[in-house]
Design a protein around this motif. Structure first.
Motif, PDB file in Angstrom:
ATOM      1  N   UNK A   1     174.434  60.896  78.952  1.00 44.15           N
ATOM      2  CA  UNK A   1     174.522  59.871  77.909  1.00 44.15           C
ATOM      3  C   UNK A   1     173.526  58.732  78.099  1.00 44.15           C
ATOM      4  N   UNK A   2     173.270  58.337  79.335  1.00 45.08           N
ATOM      5  CA  UNK A   2     172.503  57.116  79.559  1.00 45.08           C
ATOM      6  C   UNK A   2     170.987  57.238  79.402  1.00 45.08           C
ATOM      7  N   UNK A   3     170.339  58.322  79.826  1.00 44.37           N
ATOM      8  CA  UNK A   3     168.875  58.342  79.776  1.00 44.37           C
ATOM      9  C   UNK A   3     168.240  57.962  78.436  1.00 44.37           C
ATOM     10  N   UNK A   4     168.769  58.401  77.260  1.00 45.74           N
ATOM     11  CA  UNK A   4     168.127  57.988  76.005  1.00 45.74           C
ATOM     12  C   UNK A   4     168.197  56.482  75.725  1.00 45.74           C
ATOM     13  N   UNK A   5     169.061  55.773  76.443  1.00 42.92           N
ATOM     14  CA  UNK A   5     169.254  54.340  76.203  1.00 42.92           C
ATOM     15  C   UNK A   5     168.367  53.464  77.081  1.00 42.92           C
ATOM     16  N   UNK A   6     167.665  54.085  78.027  1.00 43.13           N
ATOM     17  CA  UNK A   6     167.021  53.303  79.074  1.00 43.13           C
ATOM     18  C   UNK A   6     165.574  52.945  78.748  1.00 43.13           C
ATOM     19  N   UNK A   7     165.262  51.665  78.954  1.00 45.79           N
ATOM     20  CA  UNK A   7     163.906  51.154  79.061  1.00 45.79           C
ATOM     21  C   UNK A   7     163.705  50.792  80.529  1.00 45.79           C
ATOM     22  N   UNK A   8     162.479  50.424  80.922  1.00 48.96           N
ATOM     23  CA  UNK A   8     162.299  50.039  82.333  1.00 48.96           C
ATOM     24  C   UNK A   8     163.205  48.900  82.776  1.00 48.96           C
ATOM     25  N   UNK A   9     163.579  47.997  81.844  1.00 48.62           N
ATOM     26  CA  UNK A   9     164.371  46.830  82.234  1.00 48.62           C
ATOM     27  C   UNK A   9     165.787  46.848  81.673  1.00 48.62           C
ATOM     28  N   UNK A  10     166.262  48.005  81.206  1.00 47.13           N
ATOM     29  CA  UNK A  10     167.631  48.083  80.680  1.00 47.13           C
ATOM     30  C   UNK A  10     168.639  47.817  81.790  1.00 47.13           C
ATOM     31  N   UNK A  11     169.637  47.015  81.475  1.00 46.16           N
ATOM     32  CA  UNK A  11     170.704  46.705  82.425  1.00 46.16           C
ATOM     33  C   UNK A  11     171.949  47.498  82.067  1.00 46.16           C
ATOM     34  N   UNK A  12     172.603  48.047  83.082  1.00 47.92           N
ATOM     35  CA  UNK A  12     173.842  48.791  82.925  1.00 47.92           C
ATOM     36  C   UNK A  12     174.994  47.930  83.424  1.00 47.92           C
ATOM     37  N   UNK A  13     175.893  47.603  82.522  1.00 44.03           N
ATOM     38  CA  UNK A  13     177.061  46.787  82.866  1.00 44.03           C
ATOM     39  C   UNK A  13     178.308  47.638  82.700  1.00 44.03           C
ATOM     40  N   UNK A  14     178.978  47.947  83.804  1.00 40.76           N
ATOM     41  CA  UNK A  14     180.203  48.721  83.717  1.00 40.76           C
ATOM     42  C   UNK A  14     181.423  47.800  83.714  1.00 40.76           C
ATOM     43  N   UNK A  15     182.294  48.027  82.742  1.00 42.77           N
ATOM     44  CA  UNK A  15     183.552  47.280  82.640  1.00 42.77           C
ATOM     45  C   UNK A  15     184.722  48.163  83.075  1.00 42.77           C
ATOM     46  N   UNK A  16     184.437  49.206  83.839  1.00 46.92           N
ATOM     47  CA  UNK A  16     185.457  50.174  84.206  1.00 46.92           C
ATOM     48  C   UNK A  16     186.368  49.661  85.321  1.00 46.92           C
ATOM     49  N   UNK A  17     187.554  50.234  85.362  1.00 43.40           N
ATOM     50  CA  UNK A  17     188.552  49.848  86.353  1.00 43.40           C
ATOM     51  C   UNK A  17     188.295  50.499  87.706  1.00 43.40           C
TER      52      UNK A  17
END
Length: 319
Positions: free
Chosen positions: A99-115
């Motif tokens: 799921x994630x690779x199509x969303x990524x730019x060099x500076x994309x930040x991933x913020x997880x709100x998971x438990x």
């Protein structure tokens, strides 16, 4: 990308993807969209409804609607974003590898709100620690029908970096959440904050299932169950402190009194259990026990609850 990458340039809204558009993802994504950010939602079950009717948020802070919501069936349709907010269940984390690779730019930040524990490390392992931030949501919230989210109480986010102390981007994102009406504060240690949240999640999510499908008010109305809540909380705090995460025992009374104000709240794990969905057994109960064991620390009270929950889920699957 460096950890000081600026998330939101002056005068430009942030492009955001929400992965996991359930109650949490839709609520926080909705707040960000309400205040002008370019928010895209990856949706499955609610896709047709939200595309036609939009999102409704019912909240004590004021109800609002988003009549036109950019919702998508694939992340390829969304494309690269500044920020990806991950709000799906930790049980489905393997899907993030696709799921994630199509969303990524060099500076994309991933913020997880998971438990629970482990999601930050999973993202760091596969996509680089420098991308990863974690947020802990302290919120009472339910999805009550397609496209309708009921925000009951609270709503604050505790924000931290996967590795190292807070950076400029940490403060930027916290400020943006605040601007969008989301109470947010910065944690100096994300892992310590995660253990702190487990002090609530382990007993209340767990006992709501183990005690027969009851809400938080019913748990605290039962003297024996309240004693068990306190015993679980004490063991979690003792373990966290032995691991180097300073959590005061006074948090027990604070959390219990705060929970009394929630009235008859059904924790998310109970909702998942009753609906026949996967319960985050590993992230919330299993991983803390394993990490403690690796450090030579036993958590018998938590482990007992974990085994009860495993049995309950297994029995449900065989009914």
């Amino acid at each position: 990308m460096t950890s000081n990458t600026k998330i939101i340039e002056d005068g430009r809204s942030c492009s955001i993807a929400i992965i996991g558009s359930g109650a949490v993802g839709c609520y926080y994504g909705g707040r960000l969209a309400q205040h002008g950010n370019d928010v895209h939602f990856l949706m499955r079950s609610d896709f047709d409804h939200v595309r036609q009717h939009g999102l409704q948020i019912r909240s004590p802070l004021g109800d609002f609607e988003l009549p036109h919501v950019p919702c998508h069936l694939t992340t390829a349709d969304i494309g690269p974003c500044d920020l990806v907010i991950i709000a799906m269940k930790a049980t489905a984390n393997e899907a993030l590898l696709d799921l994630l690779p199509p969303l990524l730019k060099p500076d994309t930040i991933l913020l997880t709100l998971q438990n629970g524990l482990g999601s930050d490390d999973f993202l760091a392992q596969h996509f680089g620690s420098q991308r990863v931030m974690g947020g802990l949501c302290f919120v009472c919230i339910n999805r009550i029908s397609p496209g309708v989210i009921h925000h009951i109480a609270q709503g604050q986010i505790a924000l931290g970096e996967h590795h190292g102390p807070p950076q400029a981007r940490t403060h930027d994102l916290a400020a943006e959440f605040q601007r969008c009406g989301i109470e947010c504060h910065i944690e100096p240690s994300l892992i310590a904050a995660r253990w702190k949240k487990l002090v609530w999640n382990i007993p209340f999510n767990g006992l709501s299932i183990a005690a027969g499908g009851i809400d938080t008010a019913a748990i605290l109305a039962n003297a024996a169950l309240e004693r068990r809540v306190r015993d679980l909380m004490r063991e979690i705090i003792d373990t966290a402190n032995q691991l180097g995460h300073d959590i005061p025992l006074s948090l027990i009374d604070t959390m219990i009194e705060r929970t009394r104000t929630m009235s008859a709240y059904k924790p998310s794990s109970l909702i998942d259990f009753l609906a026949g969905h996967e319960v985050e057994l590993d992230a919330i109960w299993g991983e803390p026990v394993r990490r403690a064991a690796m450090a030579g620390i036993s958590m018998p009270t938590v482990e007992e609850l974990y085994q009860q929950l495993c049995s309950a889920v297994s029995s449900r699957q065989h009914d």
